[in-house]
Motif scaffolding. Structure first.
Motif, PDB file in Angstrom:
ATOM      1  N   ARG A  58       0.760  -1.306   0.120  1.00  0.00           N
ATOM      2  CA  ARG A  58      -0.116  -0.263   0.128  1.00  0.00           C
ATOM      3  C   ARG A  58       0.680   1.435   0.088  1.00  0.00           C
ATOM      4  NH1 ARG A  58      -3.681   0.493   4.531  1.00  0.00           N
ATOM      5  NH2 ARG A  58      -2.485  -1.600   5.393  1.00  0.00           N
ATOM      6  N   ILE A  61       1.838   2.002  -2.955  1.00  0.00           N
ATOM      7  CA  ILE A  61       1.085   2.258  -4.645  1.00  0.00           C
ATOM      8  C   ILE A  61       0.674   4.004  -3.783  1.00  0.00           C
ATOM      9  CG2 ILE A  61      -1.703   2.896  -4.761  1.00  0.00           C
ATOM     10  CD1 ILE A  61      -1.603  -0.822  -4.190  1.00  0.00           C
ATOM     11  N   ALA A  65      -0.002   7.696  -6.129  1.00  0.00           N
ATOM     12  CA  ALA A  65      -0.952   8.136  -6.025  1.00  0.00           C
ATOM     13  C   ALA A  65      -1.371   9.219  -5.554  1.00  0.00           C
ATOM     14  CB  ALA A  65      -1.498   7.180  -5.680  1.00  0.00           C
ATOM     15  N   ILE A  71      -4.840   5.960   1.593  1.00  0.00           N
ATOM     16  CA  ILE A  71      -4.393   4.480   0.860  1.00  0.00           C
ATOM     17  C   ILE A  71      -3.141   3.877   2.784  1.00  0.00           C
ATOM     18  CG2 ILE A  71      -3.057   3.074  -0.248  1.00  0.00           C
ATOM     19  CD1 ILE A  71      -3.860   5.974  -2.464  1.00  0.00           C
ATOM     20  N   LEU A  77      -7.344  -1.797   1.094  1.00  0.00           N
ATOM     21  CA  LEU A  77      -6.989  -0.836   0.028  1.00  0.00           C
ATOM     22  C   LEU A  77      -7.632  -1.743  -1.266  1.00  0.00           C
ATOM     23  CD1 LEU A  77      -6.435   1.030  -1.697  1.00  0.00           C
ATOM     24  CD2 LEU A  77      -4.634   0.429  -2.090  1.00  0.00           C
ATOM     25  N   VAL A  79      -8.988  -2.657  -5.042  1.00  0.00           N
ATOM     26  CA  VAL A  79      -8.370  -2.013  -5.977  1.00  0.00           C
ATOM     27  C   VAL A  79      -9.089  -2.604  -7.431  1.00  0.00           C
ATOM     28  CG1 VAL A  79      -6.605  -2.150  -8.221  1.00  0.00           C
ATOM     29  CG2 VAL A  79      -6.270  -1.633  -5.501  1.00  0.00           C
ATOM     30  N   ALA A  81      -9.911  -3.756 -11.040  1.00  0.00           N
ATOM     31  CA  ALA A  81      -9.437  -3.993 -12.318  1.00  0.00           C
ATOM     32  C   ALA A  81     -10.181  -4.778 -13.417  1.00  0.00           C
ATOM     33  CB  ALA A  81      -8.172  -4.792 -12.073  1.00  0.00           C
ATOM     34  N   GLU A 158      -9.197   8.312  -8.212  1.00  0.00           N
ATOM     35  CA  GLU A 158      -9.246   8.379  -9.825  1.00  0.00           C
ATOM     36  C   GLU A 158      -7.337   8.546 -10.151  1.00  0.00           C
ATOM     37  OE1 GLU A 158     -12.819   7.806 -12.866  1.00  0.00           O
ATOM     38  OE2 GLU A 158     -12.084   9.674 -12.051  1.00  0.00           O
ATOM     39  N   VAL A 165       0.388   1.251 -10.463  1.00  0.00           N
ATOM     40  CA  VAL A 165       0.017   0.244  -9.701  1.00  0.00           C
ATOM     41  C   VAL A 165      -0.242  -1.477 -10.296  1.00  0.00           C
ATOM     42  CG1 VAL A 165      -2.893   0.012  -8.703  1.00  0.00           C
ATOM     43  CG2 VAL A 165      -1.767   1.936  -9.290  1.00  0.00           C
ATOM     44  N   SER A 178      -5.798  -1.511 -13.881  1.00  0.00           N
ATOM     45  CA  SER A 178      -6.793  -0.831 -12.506  1.00  0.00           C
ATOM     46  C   SER A 178      -7.392   0.066 -13.040  1.00  0.00           C
ATOM     47  CB  SER A 178      -5.083  -0.231 -12.178  1.00  0.00           C
ATOM     48  OG  SER A 178      -4.636   0.584 -12.552  1.00  0.00           O
ATOM     49  N   ILE A 181      -9.144   3.007  -7.530  1.00  0.00           N
ATOM     50  CA  ILE A 181      -9.260   2.144  -6.486  1.00  0.00           C
ATOM     51  C   ILE A 181      -9.869   2.361  -4.854  1.00  0.00           C
ATOM     52  CG2 ILE A 181      -6.339   1.895  -6.653  1.00  0.00           C
ATOM     53  CD1 ILE A 181      -5.859   4.152  -5.567  1.00  0.00           C
TER      54      ILE A 181
END
Length: 212
Positions: A58, A61, A65, A71, A77, A79, A81, A158, A165, A178, A181
């Motif tokens: 995390r 990520i 982000a 996060i 978290l 995600v 996808a 977004e 990611v 992805s 999130i």
């Protein structure tokens, strides 16, 4: 329904989460089950939800982000996808699953399978990914409602670099990309500038058009 509307009034895009509080597993499981049961085009469910709890992952990520603290301060978290393409194998797998679960084969259902097989795989991978991504957003909406029902805070995002990611989570090898999130957690007691502000939405008279 009045209770649900009350919970939707309660929810907001939490800006500061309490890192000391973790969402119980049973609440996360119910949110995930709500997503699993939600609608998708042709029932294909063309996306996967990854549940990331590993702090190091995390943190990686978060670095891609916009350094959004939820996060890592949230306990989970999600995600979303989407499939990178609609392939015959993916389409057939879902139709076969329906037949297996229902215990019979429908002529109409099989005709619909052939219709999809004759159109979807022929489209470009990007067109198909964009279609699948829109299905993932249906799941996101369900997740937000389910989280509110569980009184779990959630912040849809977004604002991240999808390709980074994807690399961190090894999504390319899974045929996934992805899309959005969603950190889950609990709002902090202090420090969230948005928590006490009035929820503002366009009035119904401007938001809803009735065609009678």
């Amino acid at each position: 329904m009045s209770d649900l509307l009350t919970q939707l009034q309660w929810r907001y895009a939490t800006k500061k989460m309490d890192p000391a509080r973790s969402v119980p597993a049973e609440k996360v499981d119910r949110i995930l089950e709500a997503i699993r049961l939600t609608a998708s085009s042709s029932g294909l469910q063309p996306y996967t939800v990854l549940v990331v709890t590993n702090p190091e992952v995390r943190a990686k990520i978060r670095a891609h982000a916009w350094d959004q603290a939820q996060i890592t301060d949230g306990s989970h978290l999600l995600v979303f996808a989407a499939w990178d393409h609609y392939t015959p194998e993916r389409i057939n797998a879902m139709f076969d699953l329906v037949n297996e679960e229902r215990g019979f084969r429908s002529e109409g259902w099989e005709a619909y399978r052939q219709k999809l097989l004759s159109t979807y795989p022929l489209r470009s991978p990007e067109d198909n990914f964009q279609h699948a991504a829109r299905q993932a957003y249906i799941g996101l909406g369900t997740a937000l409602i389910a989280a509110a029902e569980e009184e779990v805070d959630a912040t849809p995002m977004e604002g991240f670099e999808p390709h980074k990611v994807d690399e961190i989570l090894g999504l390319k090898d899974k045929g996934l990309r992805s899309v959005v999130i969603l950190p889950l957690g609990y709002r902090a007691a202090e420090g969230d500038w948005l928590v006490d502000l009035k929820k503002v939405r366009r009035p119904r008279s401007e938001f809803v058009i009735e065609v009678k």
